[in-house]
Design a protein around this motif. Sequence first.
Motif, short mmCIF file in Angstrom:
data_model
loop_
_atom_site.label_atom_id
_atom_site.label_comp_id
_atom_site.label_asym_id
_atom_site.label_seq_id
_atom_site.Cartn_x
_atom_site.Cartn_y
_atom_site.Cartn_z
N GLU A 192 -48.47 44.22 -1.31
CA GLU A 192 -48.57 43.06 -2.38
C GLU A 192 -50.01 42.38 -2.03
N GLY A 193 -50.46 42.48 -1.09
CA GLY A 193 -51.56 41.64 -0.60
C GLY A 193 -51.41 41.55 0.94
N MET A 194 -52.60 41.78 1.42
CA MET A 194 -52.69 41.95 3.06
C MET A 194 -52.26 40.29 3.43
N ILE A 195 -52.22 39.25 2.82
CA ILE A 195 -51.66 38.12 3.32
C ILE A 195 -50.15 38.00 3.43
N HIS A 247 -59.84 34.26 0.71
CA HIS A 247 -60.71 35.34 0.58
C HIS A 247 -59.88 36.38 -0.42
N GLN A 248 -60.60 37.04 -1.35
CA GLN A 248 -59.88 38.23 -2.00
C GLN A 248 -59.37 39.42 -1.38
N PRO A 296 -53.63 42.30 -4.27
CA PRO A 296 -52.99 43.50 -4.09
C PRO A 296 -53.64 44.86 -3.70
N VAL A 297 -53.14 45.59 -2.72
CA VAL A 297 -53.95 46.83 -2.23
C VAL A 297 -53.62 47.71 -3.26
N CYS A 313 -59.59 41.67 -7.23
CA CYS A 313 -58.90 40.93 -8.35
C CYS A 313 -59.21 39.68 -8.68
N GLU A 314 -58.49 39.12 -9.79
CA GLU A 314 -58.70 37.48 -9.97
C GLU A 314 -57.48 37.10 -9.18
#
Length: 422
Positions: free
Chosen positions: A198-201, A262-263, A268-269, A282-283
């Motif tokens: 879903e995203g590294m964050i 930071h993108q 998302p990965v 991504c945007e």
Amino acid sequence: EVDLEERLHELDLRSDSDIPDVPPPTDSTPEILKRALSGLSARWKNWWIRGILSLAMISGFFLIIYLGSFMLMLLVLSIQVKCYHEIITIGYRVYHSYDLPWFRSLSWYFLLCVNYFFYGETVADYFATFVQRREQLQFLIRYHRFISFALYLTGFCMFVLSLVKKHYRLQFYMFAWTHVTLLITVTQSHLVIQNLFEGMIWFLVPISSVICNDITAYIFGFFFGRTPLIKLSPKKTWEGFIGGFFSTVVFGFIFSYFLAQHQYFVCPVEYNSETNRFVTECEPSELFQMKKYSVPPLFQAVLGWETVNMYPFQMHSFALSTFASLIGPFGGFFASGFKRAFKIKDFADTIPGHGGIMDRFDCQYLMATFVHVYITSFIRGPNPSKLLKQLLILQPEQQLSVYKTLKSHLVEKGILQPSLRG
């Protein structure tokens, strides 16, 4: 012969107090640290050992983050296997005198089966276009669940065949032990990887919040702890629990602010089949775009601000940090109760001053489930990219049918103009 069967039956009904003690773990502290800290008391020696090893692990974690998403996935898999090994080893040591047939072999076989199922599901979800280009993989993905079930069924039959009359109850104990361990380790690590996609964050903030809470609760408890928190963990104090909570919330809020810029951390990965690499471009969604918020009147007088600029994700970080500091520790309490039940101090002696890998990640698994539920309940919406990948693996006539249905729907909505050909 009758007397022998009765004696074996009584042996099978042993109480918990009759369970043999697990040998205490050996001290794995490097000799150089032992010599450097030889003049300190046991309390301060443990403080320095834990501190030095914590900094080393955090540094290694930052390096793996720099290496990218794939290395993080390998890290999660490695931790999962090690945690599984530590828990299963306790079971083997406790019941080693019974010499249970095939116990360790079947335990590892079931681990392979469950991992095959979960990682196969991940490949089918996120690497559909890659699979479509390789015919040998298409067969494995199409019949993935049937193959997974057949593999598990093989292990199940092997377990039934391994049953020995005098060991029935203990063998079923170990069968349950293995499956509960799989539930704790494999399913939770699968959720960690799902969060990472879903995203590294969504991976870094929850994990870092648990680490922050663990460290700050230990520091506050070490210096200010006076009031015991729970009997399962005599060293845990209310002072450490409360200090860890406030520290974690502040840390999560600030850490989220830096990551959201930071993108690399917020996108998302996804797997790029053309370059055969994971990409994070991504945007950024609205969660990671700066917005202006009005400060509640109660706090305006204190802060002197009427509005404040922040990322919407920072509000979500408050929920993640709160769970990590208030509910997350119960994963540690559960692990403490488990260790007390089998009269051991730590799961293993892998990390000097810390115990085993499971001793450090007992709270992480509970956190992984919460984050996954939180994302699916409050964050995640329809994913066009994932839907497109699923459409691309359909048969041409199925794709054409979807196209006609979608076109008809868009025409009815007035988004597309009707074709002049009708």
